[in-house]
Enzyme design. Structure first.
Site, PDB file in Angstrom:
ATOM      1  N   ALA A  37       4.228  -5.836 -13.866  1.00 44.83           N
ATOM      2  CA  ALA A  37       3.054  -5.488 -14.670  1.00 44.83           C
ATOM      3  C   ALA A  37       1.793  -5.637 -13.816  1.00 44.83           C
ATOM      4  O   ALA A  37       1.557  -6.688 -13.231  1.00 44.83           O
ATOM      5  CB  ALA A  37       2.963  -6.394 -15.889  1.00 44.83           C
ATOM      6  N   ASP A  38       1.016  -4.552 -13.748  1.00 49.28           N
ATOM      7  CA  ASP A  38      -0.270  -4.676 -13.073  1.00 49.28           C
ATOM      8  C   ASP A  38      -1.294  -5.157 -14.104  1.00 49.28           C
ATOM      9  O   ASP A  38      -0.966  -5.379 -15.271  1.00 49.28           O
ATOM     10  CB  ASP A  38      -0.680  -3.363 -12.401  1.00 49.28           C
ATOM     11  CG  ASP A  38      -0.874  -2.211 -13.385  1.00 49.28           C
ATOM     12  OD1 ASP A  38      -1.088  -2.453 -14.591  1.00 49.28           O
ATOM     13  OD2 ASP A  38      -0.815  -1.052 -12.935  1.00 49.28           O
ATOM     14  N   SER A  39      -2.525  -5.322 -13.678  1.00 49.88           N
ATOM     15  CA  SER A  39      -3.528  -5.892 -14.578  1.00 49.88           C
ATOM     16  C   SER A  39      -3.774  -5.011 -15.794  1.00 49.88           C
ATOM     17  O   SER A  39      -3.960  -5.519 -16.902  1.00 49.88           O
ATOM     18  CB  SER A  39      -4.836  -6.158 -13.830  1.00 49.88           C
ATOM     19  OG  SER A  39      -5.332  -4.959 -13.267  1.00 49.88           O
ATOM     20  N   ASP A  41      -1.564  -2.935 -17.247  1.00 54.29           N
ATOM     21  CA  ASP A  41      -0.397  -3.100 -18.120  1.00 54.29           C
ATOM     22  C   ASP A  41      -0.502  -4.383 -18.927  1.00 54.29           C
ATOM     23  O   ASP A  41      -0.218  -4.406 -20.121  1.00 54.29           O
ATOM     24  CB  ASP A  41       0.903  -3.161 -17.306  1.00 54.29           C
ATOM     25  CG  ASP A  41       1.240  -1.861 -16.601  1.00 54.29           C
ATOM     26  OD1 ASP A  41       0.854  -0.788 -17.104  1.00 54.29           O
ATOM     27  OD2 ASP A  41       1.894  -1.931 -15.549  1.00 54.29           O
TER      28      ASP A  41
END
Length: 82
Positions: A37-39, A41
């Site tokens: 998960a990126d920021s 997401d």
């Protein structure tokens, strides 16, 4: 809601939002390490948690949530349990 009910709901949300097989989602999964998960997401997921459980999650609190179990614990402690 019990922790088990909250955890089940959050696991369902994670499977849907991160396109992960529901059978592979459990409380130990780390959003960044296991779900990539990126920021963006993660922010979207936090907003989903707030909408689903009526819990307001500050940026500082969100930064401390790293696993699905931690998200469930936060919801249990802070949700609007009406």
């Amino acid at each position: 809601m019990t922790k088990e009910e909250v955890l089940t709901k959050i696991c369902d949300m994670v499977a849907d939002q991160f396109s992960v097989d529901r059978d592979k989602v459990n409380g130990k999964l780390n959003f960044q390490n296991d779900l990539d998960a990126d920021s963006i997401d993660f922010v979207e997921f936090v907003l989903s948690l707030e909408n689903e459980f009526g819990a307001e999650i500050s940026d500082e609190a969100a930064e401390k949530i790293q696993t699905i179990d931690e998200a469930a614990d936060f919801v249990i402690a802070n949700a609007d349990n009406k």
